[in-house]
Design a protein around this motif. Structure first.
Motif, PDB file in Angstrom:
ATOM      1  N   TYR A  22      36.893  35.095  36.684  1.00 32.12           N
ATOM      2  CA  TYR A  22      36.528  33.951  37.516  1.00 32.12           C
ATOM      3  C   TYR A  22      36.056  34.365  38.902  1.00 32.12           C
ATOM      4  O   TYR A  22      35.906  33.520  39.783  1.00 32.12           O
ATOM      5  CB  TYR A  22      37.730  32.999  37.636  1.00 32.12           C
ATOM      6  CG  TYR A  22      38.257  32.604  36.288  1.00 32.12           C
ATOM      7  CD1 TYR A  22      37.626  31.612  35.548  1.00 32.12           C
ATOM      8  CD2 TYR A  22      39.374  33.230  35.745  1.00 32.12           C
ATOM      9  CE1 TYR A  22      38.097  31.257  34.293  1.00 32.12           C
ATOM     10  CE2 TYR A  22      39.855  32.881  34.498  1.00 32.12           C
ATOM     11  CZ  TYR A  22      39.206  31.900  33.778  1.00 32.12           C
ATOM     12  OH  TYR A  22      39.666  31.548  32.532  1.00 32.12           O
ATOM     13  N   TYR A  23      35.824  35.645  39.094  1.00 33.88           N
ATOM     14  CA  TYR A  23      35.431  36.159  40.400  1.00 33.88           C
ATOM     15  C   TYR A  23      34.167  35.452  40.885  1.00 33.88           C
ATOM     16  O   TYR A  23      33.158  35.384  40.190  1.00 33.88           O
ATOM     17  CB  TYR A  23      35.219  37.671  40.336  1.00 33.88           C
ATOM     18  CG  TYR A  23      34.852  38.293  41.652  1.00 33.88           C
ATOM     19  CD1 TYR A  23      35.634  38.090  42.778  1.00 33.88           C
ATOM     20  CD2 TYR A  23      33.725  39.079  41.772  1.00 33.88           C
ATOM     21  CE1 TYR A  23      35.307  38.660  43.999  1.00 33.88           C
ATOM     22  CE2 TYR A  23      33.392  39.664  42.989  1.00 33.88           C
ATOM     23  CZ  TYR A  23      34.182  39.442  44.090  1.00 33.88           C
ATOM     24  OH  TYR A  23      33.853  40.009  45.294  1.00 33.88           O
ATOM     25  N   GLU A  44      39.702  37.775  43.977  1.00 31.39           N
ATOM     26  CA  GLU A  44      39.794  36.390  43.512  1.00 31.39           C
ATOM     27  C   GLU A  44      41.185  35.837  43.777  1.00 31.39           C
ATOM     28  O   GLU A  44      41.338  34.687  44.195  1.00 31.39           O
ATOM     29  CB  GLU A  44      39.445  36.287  42.021  1.00 31.39           C
ATOM     30  CG  GLU A  44      39.375  34.881  41.495  1.00 31.39           C
ATOM     31  CD  GLU A  44      38.302  34.010  42.145  1.00 31.39           C
ATOM     32  OE1 GLU A  44      38.508  32.785  42.204  1.00 31.39           O
ATOM     33  OE2 GLU A  44      37.249  34.534  42.599  1.00 31.39           O
ATOM     34  N   CYS A  45      42.187  36.656  43.577  1.00 28.47           N
ATOM     35  CA  CYS A  45      43.572  36.229  43.861  1.00 28.47           C
ATOM     36  C   CYS A  45      43.709  35.860  45.338  1.00 28.47           C
ATOM     37  O   CYS A  45      44.260  34.812  45.672  1.00 28.47           O
ATOM     38  CB  CYS A  45      44.535  37.364  43.506  1.00 28.47           C
ATOM     39  SG  CYS A  45      46.252  37.072  43.954  1.00 28.47           S
ATOM     40  N   ALA A 101      50.159  36.914  39.811  1.00 31.95           N
ATOM     41  CA  ALA A 101      48.762  36.480  39.700  1.00 31.95           C
ATOM     42  C   ALA A 101      47.818  37.640  39.377  1.00 31.95           C
ATOM     43  O   ALA A 101      46.708  37.429  38.904  1.00 31.95           O
ATOM     44  CB  ALA A 101      48.318  35.798  40.984  1.00 31.95           C
ATOM     45  N   ARG A 149      39.745  41.256  40.589  1.00 27.71           N
ATOM     46  CA  ARG A 149      40.945  40.445  40.345  1.00 27.71           C
ATOM     47  C   ARG A 149      41.684  40.206  41.657  1.00 27.71           C
ATOM     48  O   ARG A 149      42.111  39.097  41.955  1.00 27.71           O
ATOM     49  CB  ARG A 149      41.869  41.148  39.346  1.00 27.71           C
ATOM     50  CG  ARG A 149      43.089  40.338  38.973  1.00 27.71           C
ATOM     51  CD  ARG A 149      44.016  41.079  38.034  1.00 27.71           C
ATOM     52  NE  ARG A 149      43.357  41.369  36.769  1.00 27.71           N
ATOM     53  CZ  ARG A 149      43.945  42.044  35.771  1.00 27.71           C
ATOM     54  NH1 ARG A 149      45.176  42.496  35.914  1.00 27.71           N
ATOM     55  NH2 ARG A 149      43.287  42.270  34.653  1.00 27.71           N
ATOM     56  N   ARG A 178      42.217  32.598  46.317  1.00 28.50           N
ATOM     57  CA  ARG A 178      42.931  31.430  45.813  1.00 28.50           C
ATOM     58  C   ARG A 178      44.255  31.170  46.545  1.00 28.50           C
ATOM     59  O   ARG A 178      44.871  30.148  46.349  1.00 28.50           O
ATOM     60  CB  ARG A 178      43.226  31.599  44.325  1.00 28.50           C
ATOM     61  CG  ARG A 178      41.973  31.550  43.480  1.00 28.50           C
ATOM     62  CD  ARG A 178      42.272  31.838  42.037  1.00 28.50           C
ATOM     63  NE  ARG A 178      41.068  31.760  41.235  1.00 28.50           N
ATOM     64  CZ  ARG A 178      41.020  31.166  40.056  1.00 28.50           C
ATOM     65  NH1 ARG A 178      42.093  30.632  39.528  1.00 28.50           N
ATOM     66  NH2 ARG A 178      39.880  31.141  39.383  1.00 28.50           N
ATOM     67  N   GLU A 197      43.288  36.578  33.527  1.00 29.62           N
ATOM     68  CA  GLU A 197      42.605  37.680  34.166  1.00 29.62           C
ATOM     69  C   GLU A 197      41.608  37.115  35.176  1.00 29.62           C
ATOM     70  O   GLU A 197      40.507  36.696  34.826  1.00 29.62           O
ATOM     71  CB  GLU A 197      41.921  38.548  33.114  1.00 29.62           C
ATOM     72  CG  GLU A 197      42.938  39.192  32.181  1.00 29.62           C
ATOM     73  CD  GLU A 197      42.290  39.912  31.023  1.00 29.62           C
ATOM     74  OE1 GLU A 197      41.141  39.597  30.668  1.00 29.62           O
ATOM     75  OE2 GLU A 197      42.950  40.808  30.482  1.00 29.62           O
ATOM     76  N   LEU A 198      42.022  37.084  36.421  1.00 27.88           N
ATOM     77  CA  LEU A 198      41.244  36.442  37.481  1.00 27.88           C
ATOM     78  C   LEU A 198      39.849  37.024  37.667  1.00 27.88           C
ATOM     79  O   LEU A 198      38.949  36.334  38.132  1.00 27.88           O
ATOM     80  CB  LEU A 198      42.002  36.505  38.803  1.00 27.88           C
ATOM     81  CG  LEU A 198      43.231  35.615  38.920  1.00 27.88           C
ATOM     82  CD1 LEU A 198      43.933  35.869  40.248  1.00 27.88           C
ATOM     83  CD2 LEU A 198      42.856  34.156  38.780  1.00 27.88           C
ATOM     84  N   GLU A 199      39.665  38.285  37.286  1.00 31.54           N
ATOM     85  CA  GLU A 199      38.345  38.898  37.468  1.00 31.54           C
ATOM     86  C   GLU A 199      37.264  38.156  36.683  1.00 31.54           C
ATOM     87  O   GLU A 199      36.092  38.185  37.041  1.00 31.54           O
ATOM     88  CB  GLU A 199      38.360  40.383  37.104  1.00 31.54           C
ATOM     89  CG  GLU A 199      38.679  40.694  35.665  1.00 31.54           C
ATOM     90  CD  GLU A 199      40.165  40.842  35.360  1.00 31.54           C
ATOM     91  OE1 GLU A 199      40.470  41.398  34.298  1.00 31.54           O
ATOM     92  OE2 GLU A 199      41.005  40.415  36.172  1.00 31.54           O
TER      93      GLU A 199
END
Length: 92
Positions: free
Chosen positions: A6-7, A86-87, A65, A83, A90, A2-4
């Protein structure tokens, strides 16, 4: 993943989007992309940079992703917007 979680935060996001101002100025389908993104220029600029002429099509594709969520669906939830951002940061 869950990319959020790591935001990087809004300050990082806004600094990132500034890199795409010039490319965005030459986009032929700005209005259509902005309409789909509810007028969010920052997202439109970055999505266009990474996807170019496939930008509108990419918005409706399930993205691994994003845990199989479409980018357009992310716009309806604050957590999913993080999310998506952040995606995008990246992507290479």
């Amino acid at each position: 993943m869950e990319l959020e979680k790591y935001y990087s935060g809004e300050q990082s996001w806004l600094a990132y989007t500034k890199m795409f101002d010039e490319v965005w100025q030459n986009t032929e389908f700005q209005n259509e992309l902005l309409e789909l993104l509810n007028g969010q220029v920052d997202l439109a600029q970055v999505i266009y940079y990474h996807n170019q002429e496939n930008s509108i099509n990419w918005l409706t594709k399930k993205v691994p992703a994003l845990n199989g969520v479409t980018p357009i669906a992310c716009l309806h939830d604050k957590t999913l917007v993080k999310r998506l951002k952040e995606c995008l940061m990246r992507m290479k």
